[in-house]
Design an enzyme around this catalytic site. Structure first.
Site, PDB file in Angstrom:
ATOM      1  N   ARG A  53       0.986  -1.287   0.166  1.00 25.76           N
ATOM      2  CA  ARG A  53      -0.072  -0.082   0.017  1.00 25.76           C
ATOM      3  C   ARG A  53       0.756   1.235  -0.041  1.00 25.76           C
ATOM      4  NH1 ARG A  53       1.730   1.223   3.869  1.00 25.76           N
ATOM      5  NH2 ARG A  53       0.836   3.277   3.530  1.00 25.76           N
ATOM      6  N   GLY A  54       0.229   2.462   0.060  1.00 23.16           N
ATOM      7  CA  GLY A  54       0.990   3.647  -0.277  1.00 23.16           C
ATOM      8  C   GLY A  54       1.117   3.995  -1.639  1.00 23.16           C
ATOM      9  N   GLN A 208      -2.428   1.965   9.998  1.00 26.69           N
ATOM     10  CA  GLN A 208      -1.195   2.360   9.308  1.00 26.69           C
ATOM     11  C   GLN A 208       0.037   3.018  10.178  1.00 26.69           C
ATOM     12  OE1 GLN A 208      -4.078   2.712   7.640  1.00 26.69           O
ATOM     13  NE2 GLN A 208      -3.883   2.519   5.531  1.00 26.69           N
ATOM     14  N   ASP A 248      -1.849  10.953  -1.735  1.00 23.80           N
ATOM     15  CA  ASP A 248      -2.155   9.983  -2.694  1.00 23.80           C
ATOM     16  C   ASP A 248      -2.579  10.710  -4.041  1.00 23.80           C
ATOM     17  OD1 ASP A 248      -3.206   8.789   0.190  1.00 23.80           O
ATOM     18  OD2 ASP A 248      -2.553   7.073  -1.463  1.00 23.80           O
TER      19      ASP A 248
HETATM   20  O1  MRU Z   1      -4.636   3.120   2.311  1.00 30.02           O
HETATM   21  P1  MRU Z   1      -3.250   3.395   2.168  1.00 30.02           P
HETATM   22  O2  MRU Z   1      -2.630   2.745   3.282  1.00 30.02           O
HETATM   23  O3  MRU Z   1      -2.673   2.804   0.752  1.00 30.02           O
HETATM   24  O4  MRU Z   1      -3.277   4.783   2.170  1.00 30.02           O
HETATM   25  C1  MRU Z   1      -1.730   5.450   2.103  1.00 30.02           C
HETATM   26  C2  MRU Z   1      -1.710   6.852   2.435  1.00 30.02           C
HETATM   27  O5  MRU Z   1      -2.803   7.452   2.479  1.00 30.02           O
HETATM   28  C3  MRU Z   1      -0.280   7.539   2.365  1.00 30.02           C
HETATM   29  O6  MRU Z   1      -0.498   8.478   3.356  1.00 30.02           O
HETATM   30  C4  MRU Z   1       0.020   8.096   1.070  1.00 30.02           C
HETATM   31  O7  MRU Z   1      -0.048   6.810   0.135  1.00 30.02           O
HETATM   32  C5  MRU Z   1       0.937   8.740   0.811  1.00 30.02           C
HETATM   33  S1  MRU Z   1       2.611   7.314   1.055  1.00 30.02           S
HETATM   34  C6  MRU Z   1       3.719   7.987   0.500  1.00 30.02           C
END
Ligand code: MRU
Length: 368
Positions: A53-54, A208, A248
């Site tokens: 994820r991320g 997270q 994102d």
């Molecule tokens: O749902 P996720 O865990 O993929 O969401 C991740 C985030 O919101 C992070 O803050 C974002 O992707 C930035 S990662 C460098």
């Protein structure tokens, strides 16, 4: 970054030359488990079901997924090959809706594949492009770290004490290929010897924050986990010097989609005069959207809110701890679970990009 003193990246080519190896983040922080993605469907599932994820990392995973698709269909004649690969690219792009990095990575792969000749050459081109995307991510994160550490260093010079940074979600090395975006600033500041402490939002419902606290601790950065609702009080008490979060998708006007709860932190920061920074790699900038209202927000399953997963403490003699799921609400309770929110540009003090710390007005010319 380090796990028990050993360097890791969150995605790497498999030793067999026909797979991509990821860390299965669903098992962290309790267990370090790797998963080998052997075809594009496994890559789609890993992105969709959050094995990884991320935003930057799902972009890199989609890029490797495109390469895997080319390998799967390599033996087909050119036309069926092109149709099958295009269908795979479409499914990779659709695996999650909010982070624009998926679209960005798939577009790059589509262009790289189109330029090459035979299916075999296209597979080779897709591998080179996936490697380029991964190594560019490393370089981008290093620059973001450099610019962000400058902010922390300046705060330290001004205040003459350890600097408290609050972060939300995991914009860490686990969310990128390595180093992270928001955390790159923290790692770099820590490496420069700037005294630093990080407030880590728990980030319900997927927690997270557990990943962030774990990776910061593994890499020697002092941190404390707080409930998602604590940040406002800490800011009022002067216990937060800066907020740094990831992104994102950032629209042309600077509106920021990031993990649900980010907006509330930005409001609290604004009300308390705490600078609120967004670590923004250029692939997460979407110049095609005028503002944040049209950013698609992922709606996730209600079970993520209604249940928790954790490690049961071990009881008795030699009994190992085991993973358990527990219900939190009465049977029949309904939950809504938007995965992201949008922070308006007016609440953002600056965007820490690989091209420097920018104001919203400068994003389009610097990053597009
Ligand atoms: O749902 P996720 O865990 O993929 O969401 C991740 C985030 O919101 C992070 O803050 C974002 O992707 C930035 S990662 C460098």
């Amino acid at each position: 970054m380090l796990i028990e003193g050993r360097a890791h990246r969150s995605i790497e080519e498999g030793a067999d030359g026909r797979s991509a190896r990821i860390i299965d983040q669903r098992r962290l922080p309790f267990e370090l488990a790797f998963e080998d993605l052997r075809d594009h469907r496994q890559a789609v599932a890993a992105i969709r079901d959050m094995h990884l994820r991320g935003a930057p990392l799902i972009g890199a995973a989609a890029a490797y997924g495109a390469w895997l698709a080319c390998l799967e269909y390599e033996a087909l004649p050119p036309e069926p090959f092109a149709a099958a690969v295009e269908a795979a690219l479409a499914s990779l792009e659709a695996a999650r809706p909010t982070a624009v990095n998926l679209r960005w990575a798939v577009r790059r792969q589509r262009a790289a594949i189109a330029k090459a000749g035979s299916p075999r050459e296209k597979a080779e081109a897709a591998l080179l492009e996936a490697r380029a995307i991964a190594s560019e991510d490393l370089a981008i994160c290093a620059e973001i770290g450099r610019h962000g550490a400058g902010i922390i260093e300046a705060l330290h010079r001004k205040k003459g004490r350890a600097i408290n940074v609050l972060t939300h979600c995991n914009a860490g090395w686990l969310a990128t290929v390595d180093r992270g975006t928001a955390t790159a600033c923290l790692y770099e500041a820590n490496d420069r010897g700037i005294p630093l402490h990080v407030w880590v939002d728990e980030t319900r419902p997927r927690n997270q924050g557990a990943l962030t606290a774990w990776e910061l601790s593994q890499n020697g950065v002092p941190n404390t986990v707080i409930c998602d609702n604590s940040g406002g009080l800490l800011m009022r008490r002067g216990m937060v010097d800066a907020v740094i979060v990831g992104a994102d998708r950032v629209a042309r006007n600077g509106d920021v989609a990031n993990k649900i709860g980010t907006y509330l932190k930005a409001l609290a920061a604004h009300d308390n005069g705490v600078p609120f920074y967004v670590a923004l790699p250029s692939p997460s900038f979407d110049p095609e959207l005028a503002d944040g209202d049209s950013i698609p927000i992922e709606e996730r399953p209600q079970d993520e809110v209604l249940r928790v997963t954790g490690l049961a403490p071990s009881h008795g003699h030699g009994g190992g701890a085991s993973r358990v799921e527990a219900e939190l609400f009465a049977p029949g309770t309904r939950a809504a679970n938007p995965g992201f929110d949008v922070t308006p540009a007016r609440l953002v003090s600056g965007y820490i990009t690989e091209r420097g710390v920018l104001r919203a007005e400068a994003l389009a010319s610097a990053l597009a």
